[in-house]
Write a protein that holds these residues in place. Structure first.
Motif, PDB file in Angstrom:
ATOM      1  N   HIS A 208       8.126   0.051   0.528  1.00 42.18           N
ATOM      2  CA  HIS A 208       7.239   1.039   0.367  1.00 42.18           C
ATOM      3  C   HIS A 208       5.789   1.081   0.287  1.00 42.18           C
ATOM      4  O   HIS A 208       5.158   2.203   0.365  1.00 42.18           O
ATOM      5  CB  HIS A 208       8.000   1.964  -0.773  1.00 42.18           C
ATOM      6  N   THR A 209       5.391  -0.198   0.557  1.00 48.08           N
ATOM      7  CA  THR A 209       3.993  -0.511   0.693  1.00 48.08           C
ATOM      8  C   THR A 209       3.354  -1.296   1.639  1.00 48.08           C
ATOM      9  O   THR A 209       2.404  -1.210   2.071  1.00 48.08           O
ATOM     10  CB  THR A 209       3.405  -1.269  -0.831  1.00 48.08           C
ATOM     11  N   TYR A 210       4.150  -2.001   2.503  1.00 48.93           N
ATOM     12  CA  TYR A 210       3.913  -2.847   3.552  1.00 48.93           C
ATOM     13  C   TYR A 210       3.543  -1.973   4.711  1.00 48.93           C
ATOM     14  O   TYR A 210       3.999  -0.943   4.865  1.00 48.93           O
ATOM     15  CB  TYR A 210       5.010  -3.663   4.036  1.00 48.93           C
ATOM     16  N   LYS A 211       2.469  -2.178   5.351  1.00 49.95           N
ATOM     17  CA  LYS A 211       1.714  -1.358   6.157  1.00 49.95           C
ATOM     18  C   LYS A 211       1.867  -2.107   7.628  1.00 49.95           C
ATOM     19  O   LYS A 211       1.500  -3.314   7.567  1.00 49.95           O
ATOM     20  CB  LYS A 211       0.185  -0.843   6.125  1.00 49.95           C
TER      21      LYS A 211
ATOM     22  N   ARG B 168      -0.139   2.276   8.715  1.00 49.63           N
ATOM     23  CA  ARG B 168       0.859   2.911   7.858  1.00 49.63           C
ATOM     24  C   ARG B 168       1.897   2.442   7.558  1.00 49.63           C
ATOM     25  O   ARG B 168       2.422   1.369   7.837  1.00 49.63           O
ATOM     26  CB  ARG B 168       1.124   4.333   8.797  1.00 49.63           C
ATOM     27  N   THR B 169       2.569   3.044   6.204  1.00 52.18           N
ATOM     28  CA  THR B 169       3.812   2.394   5.678  1.00 52.18           C
ATOM     29  C   THR B 169       4.864   2.940   6.728  1.00 52.18           C
ATOM     30  O   THR B 169       4.776   3.810   7.341  1.00 52.18           O
ATOM     31  CB  THR B 169       3.989   2.976   4.249  1.00 52.18           C
ATOM     32  N   GLN B 170       6.228   2.164   6.327  1.00 56.89           N
ATOM     33  CA  GLN B 170       7.494   2.444   6.995  1.00 56.89           C
ATOM     34  C   GLN B 170       7.792   4.118   6.794  1.00 56.89           C
ATOM     35  O   GLN B 170       8.095   4.845   7.681  1.00 56.89           O
ATOM     36  CB  GLN B 170       8.517   1.650   6.536  1.00 56.89           C
ATOM     37  N   ASP B 171       7.650   4.523   5.624  1.00 54.96           N
ATOM     38  CA  ASP B 171       7.865   5.960   5.114  1.00 54.96           C
ATOM     39  C   ASP B 171       7.144   6.942   5.870  1.00 54.96           C
ATOM     40  O   ASP B 171       7.333   8.001   6.015  1.00 54.96           O
ATOM     41  CB  ASP B 171       7.409   6.141   3.680  1.00 54.96           C
ATOM     42  N   GLN B 172       5.642   6.535   6.431  1.00 54.77           N
ATOM     43  CA  GLN B 172       4.810   7.395   7.028  1.00 54.77           C
ATOM     44  C   GLN B 172       5.066   7.569   8.757  1.00 54.77           C
ATOM     45  O   GLN B 172       4.755   8.320   9.344  1.00 54.77           O
ATOM     46  CB  GLN B 172       3.526   7.183   7.073  1.00 54.77           C
TER      47      GLN B 172
END
Length: 149
Positions: free
Chosen positions: A86-89, A93-97
């Motif tokens: 949830h923080t790796y970019k 952007r992150t995966q969640d974004q």
């Protein structure tokens, strides 16, 4: 300094925060819900995971047995994995974004209730229906997270 049992309780609470994960892991009680996919929730969970890792690090490892030490190591790995996901970019952007996984999450919310659940069919179908009724709200929340496909 935290006790081993406090860590176990906190880790269980953290891991049971996601209703879909609860269903997959056989923890009943949230089978009618979909999770909160908002960035705010994700950020709060990352903070909680980091706090729990800090708490795990306060335990004197000499005071717990081999199996408990192994449990603590596995809990830290699981928490670090959550933080990384949830923080790796990438691409800024992150995966969640930028990775749309709502369809998979909805499918994962329903599948185990069809396939793996031992409860009566009418109970399972009520749970599935409850989750399906939440899909519109869930998708609205998910779409708020994306600014780039």
């Amino acid at each position: 300094m935290a006790t081993f049992q406090e860590i176990v309780n906190d880790f269980h609470e953290f891991m049971c925060d996601d209703p879909i994960e609860c269903t997959w892991n056989g923890v009943e009680g949230k089978d009618h819900l979909l999770p909160d996919p908002s960035f705010e929730k994700i950020k709060n969970n990352v903070v909680r995971a980091k706090e729990l890792i800090t708490k795990i690090d306060t335990i004197n490892r000499k005071d717990v047995d081999f199996d408990q030490n192994l449990d603590l190591d596995l809990a830290k790995l699981a928490l670090n994995h959550y933080i990384f996901l949830h923080t790796y970019k990438f691409n800024g952007r992150t995966q969640d974004q930028q990775t749309p996984i709502a369809g998979d999450r909805i499918g994962n919310a329903i599948n185990p209730l069809f396939v793996r659940d031992d409860r009566a069919p009418e109970v399972r179908l009520d749970l599935i229906l409850s989750r399906l009724k939440s899909v519109r709200r869930y998708l609205r929340q998910v779409f708020e997270n994306y600014d780039t496909p």
